[in-house]
Scaffold this motif. Structure first.
Motif, PDB file in Angstrom:
ATOM      1  N   GLN A 171       0.842  -1.192   0.000  1.00 51.00           N
ATOM      2  CA  GLN A 171       0.000   0.000   0.000  1.00 51.00           C
ATOM      3  C   GLN A 171       0.877   1.241   0.000  1.00 51.00           C
ATOM      4  N   HIS A 172       0.427   2.286  -0.671  1.00 49.95           N
ATOM      5  CA  HIS A 172       1.108   3.580  -0.622  1.00 49.95           C
ATOM      6  C   HIS A 172       0.077   4.675  -0.871  1.00 49.95           C
ATOM      7  N   PRO A 173       0.365   5.912  -0.469  1.00 53.87           N
ATOM      8  CA  PRO A 173      -0.559   7.016  -0.746  1.00 53.87           C
ATOM      9  C   PRO A 173      -0.658   7.275  -2.245  1.00 53.87           C
ATOM     10  N   ASP A 174      -1.786   7.768  -2.678  1.00 53.73           N
ATOM     11  CA  ASP A 174      -1.879   8.125  -4.095  1.00 53.73           C
ATOM     12  C   ASP A 174      -1.128   9.444  -4.332  1.00 53.73           C
ATOM     13  N   PRO A 175      -0.862   9.791  -5.592  1.00 54.48           N
ATOM     14  CA  PRO A 175       0.019  10.933  -5.872  1.00 54.48           C
ATOM     15  C   PRO A 175      -0.487  12.279  -5.374  1.00 54.48           C
ATOM     16  N   THR A 176      -1.772  12.369  -5.003  1.00 56.00           N
ATOM     17  CA  THR A 176      -2.272  13.654  -4.507  1.00 56.00           C
ATOM     18  C   THR A 176      -1.856  13.912  -3.068  1.00 56.00           C
ATOM     19  N   VAL A 177      -1.380  12.873  -2.365  1.00 56.43           N
ATOM     20  CA  VAL A 177      -1.049  12.993  -0.950  1.00 56.43           C
ATOM     21  C   VAL A 177       0.362  13.547  -0.798  1.00 56.43           C
ATOM     22  N   LYS A 178       0.489  14.597  -0.033  1.00 53.55           N
ATOM     23  CA  LYS A 178       1.799  15.171   0.244  1.00 53.55           C
ATOM     24  C   LYS A 178       2.380  14.668   1.558  1.00 53.55           C
TER      25      LYS A 178
END
Length: 722
Positions: free
Chosen positions: A207-214
């Protein structure tokens, strides 16, 4: 009954608006004459051709179909809507744009009327930063979750190479991918990381954050390596996003020779300021607890005042170097408050120092509590004259050695004048009173002194300069003779006054025309002195220039005010100067020098130069040389050169090489090479470095470092040394 409309129709009860149709009700369309509802629009629909079947309650649109509802936009070649089931199907060049900006492409979709639920064939999702997810099919639920089967994730551009392959540089293949738009996460099942189509890593779940997550809590990329100081090690940082104003990073590290270490970094922003605290702790191989802290805070009190702190401490002198933290020669802890108002400035400090050199002793290291500074300046009066007032109070104590308590006050007056020939003159008058209460002051061939010491220092000075300007086509040439003369009484440095803040001095082109060339208050330049010099410069239309400066100083008294070798220990000082050549962006060279007043031999030379550009080759060079007569209190004769060469080989690759050499000893001090590869989705850089410095119980070292960054996923770093 089937009705065909040429420009558009409604999917519910509504009205035509500018060739389009707006709807907000599930009722069957009625003729506009029966009374159309004009409530807040919920759906905007347009197409080249629309068929409406009243019996089957279906609407079929063809050609440039566009549907907008609740911020979502659907485009397709053909769209069919079953009003009785509230189901919409679309085919041909389909795209669905979410309010967040995410775009989904497909060959066929079947959705609920609000676009929030449905199935998708041949899905392709474009996320932030051009990141893509593609799969054979997907299921959408609640307008939030998108579950994609046989999926591929990658932020890399897909470009066909010479062999015809369209494989991205890296991608993640998975049996199932779930994109949670609300929580902004991307989850994988049976995931494989591929480089150039070759599998290199496998995970049953990822799992990883999507690209919108800073910023989001979670594990960061681990690192591992080996050094001669701690042996092999492994670090696994964890990032904790506490809330919008604060976060924290924990980095536990296991070492084979020195045991485990925990490093932390805490950051917080307030309405009035910000704070950052870095620290570490370990139980080493000797079963001793070791650690360090490096904290900083800055806070506004009101529009005039602010306060802050710096806290720097380490448990032992080589701790920071041993565990890879930045290691200066001295750690400074400071608590302060300062205020700015009109032309005045006030500051109160407290200092605590920790020296990290081998001969530094805590018992003789001073504590400063407090140090008070005030500077005030009046508004310009008649003829532009300005009155100034300075106040300085200091209390400095040690466990062993000299203690000093000082109160200094200075009043000054300045009168500038610009003559009819363009000459600029400034007259300065001031008087300073220094008062000390001291103990255990060491004196040459005398007993230590304790008690009161003081002095009164009047000063009169005049500064003059006269620029001569010559316009030569597009170029402008300026020649400026400069002179300064100052006087204060002799004997301004009695040996009862300890020297705490003016221990290091060297004459150069920067302080040549200063009235008092000492940096602090414990020492004062006395007697009559004068400086003279010449500045020259030529300036081009595009900002390029070449300039030079040359000057010398004269002192009427030849005494021990300045140390031998400082350049001011004789009546006539050494010559000092500067040459700068910067004709364009490809060349910037500065040469600073100090020459003997007897035979013009060099006592100090410093050359810094930047030549070329990254597209071809950029060279940065610094050469430093000073002799035994140069007056350095820390080093003897020294000659050293540092260079760095950089090159951008192409759009993605760049490299560098650097080195530092002791010319006097013909030995290298350090050298290394490095490279960087970076494209839109991947960064790979590395560095090989060897150092020959020795610091107490730490010796020479070799280091190899590389870093892999999979953009939108994280980074992987490794370091190895001996």
């Amino acid at each position: 009954m089937i009705r065909r409309l040429a420009t558009g129709t409604i999917l519910g009860c509504g009205i035509f608006v500018g060739g389009n149709l707006v709807t907000n009700s599930p009722a069957v369309a009625q003729e506009t004459g029966e009374g159309a509802q004009r409530e807040e629009p919920a759906l905007l629909f347009s197409a080249d051709e629309v068929d409406y079947n009243q019996e089957l309650q279906t609407v079929t649109a063809r050609g440039n179909v566009e549907i907008i509802r609740e911020g979502r936009i659907l485009l397709a070649d053909t769209v069919s809507y079953d009003r009785s089931q509230d189901v919409l199907t679309a085919s041909g060049n389909i795209s669905i744009t979410e309010p967040s900006g995410e775009v989904t492409f497909a060959s066929y979709v079947e959705l609920s009327g609000d676009f929030k639920d449905g199935i998708v064939h041949d899905i392709y999702v474009l996320l932030d930063e051009n990141t893509r997810i593609a799969g054979s099919g997907a299921r959408r639920s609640g307008g939030n979750f998108t579950e994609i089967a046989k999926a591929v994730y990658s932020p890399c551009k897909v470009c066909e190479d010479d062999s015809g392959s369209t494989t991205p540089l890296w991608r993640i293949r998975a049996a199932r991918v779930l994109h949670d738009a609300e929580n902004k996460t991307v989850e994988y099942e049976d995931a494989r990381l591929e480089m150039a189509g070759i599998p290199i890593l496998y995970s049953p779940y990822f799992q990883h954050p999507d690209p919108t997550v800073k910023r989001q809590s979670g594990l960061l990329a681990p690192s591992f390596g080996s050094t001669s100081y701690v042996g092999q090690y492994f670090s696994q940082p964890y990032y904790w996003a506490i809330d919008k104003s604060k976060d924290m990073t924990f980095t536990p590290t296991y070492t084979t020779d020195e045991g485990p270490l925990l490093a932390t970094e805490y950051r917080q922003r307030f309405d009035s300021g910000e704070m950052e605290i870095v620290g570490s702790i370990t139980n080493d191989s000797d079963d001793d607890w070791q650690g360090h802290i490096d904290a900083e805070g800055r806070f506004d009190i009101d529009q005039t005042w602010r306060w802050g702190f710096d806290a720097e401490q380490a448990s032992e002198k080589t701790y920071l170097s041993r565990y890879g933290f930045e290691s200066p020669s001295e750690l400074t802890s400071n608590l302060f408050t300062e205020g700015f108002r009109d032309a005045s400035y006030t500051r109160v400090d407290a200092y605590y120092f920790q020296g990290l050199k081998s001969d530094d002793d805590r018992d003789t290291t001073p504590i400063v509590l407090p140090h008070l500074q005030f500077h005030g300046q009046s508004a310009p009066a008649k003829y532009g004259s300005v009155t100034t007032f300075d106040l300085d109070g200091l209390s400095l104590t040690r466990d062993e050695g000299t203690n000093s308590h000082r109160l200094s006050a200075k009043a000054g007056w300045e009168l500038p004048h610009v003559g009819s020939m363009g000459d600029v003159t400034k007259l300065s008058l001031s008087v300073r009173s220094d008062n000390y209460l001291v103990s255990d002051v060491e004196r040459t061939d005398k007993e230590n002194y304790s008690g009161y010491a003081g002095r009164l220092l009047p000063l009169a000075a005049i500064d003059w300069r006269m620029p001569f300007v010559s316009n030569q086509g597009q170029y402008q040439q300026i020649i400026t003779p400069i002179a300064m003369a100052a006087w204060s009484p002799n004997g301004g440095n009695p040996d009862e006054i300890p020297n705490e803040d003016s221990q290091s001095f060297e004459l150069d082109d920067i302080n040549l025309f200063s009235h008092d060339r000492f940096g602090g208050l414990d020492r004062a330049e006395d007697g009559f002195r004068a400086s003279y010099g010449l500045e020259w410069g030529i300036y081009g239309p595009q900002g390029g220039y070449t300039s030079a400066m040359f000057g010398q100083s004269y002192r009427a008294n030849e005494n021990d005010t300045f140390a031998e070798g400082s350049g001011l220990d004789e009546h006539l000082s050494d010559y000092v100067g500067r040459v700068t050549v910067a004709p364009n962006k490809y060349l910037d060279l500065t040469y600073r020098y100090r020459l003997s007043n007897d035979d013009f031999s060099a006592r100090r030379n410093q050359v810094t130069a930047t030549v070329g550009s990254m597209d071809t080759l950029r060279l940065n060079t610094t050469y430093l040389h000073f002799t035994d007569e140069a007056g350095s209190e820390e080093y003897g004769e020294r000659e050293e050169v540092y260079f760095k060469a950089e090159r951008q080989f192409n759009k993605y690759w760049s490299g560098l090489a650097y080195g530092r050499y002791d010319i006097d000893e013909t030995d290298p001090l350090e050298y290394g090479i490095g490279f960087v590869y970076e494209d839109e989705c991947f960064t790979f850089d590395g560095r090989i470095r060897r150092t020959f410095y020795e610091d107490q119980d730490l010796g020479e070292s070799d280091e190899f470092v590389f870093r892999l960054v999979f953009k939108t996923l994280g980074e992987f770093a490794s370091a190895a040394g001996l």
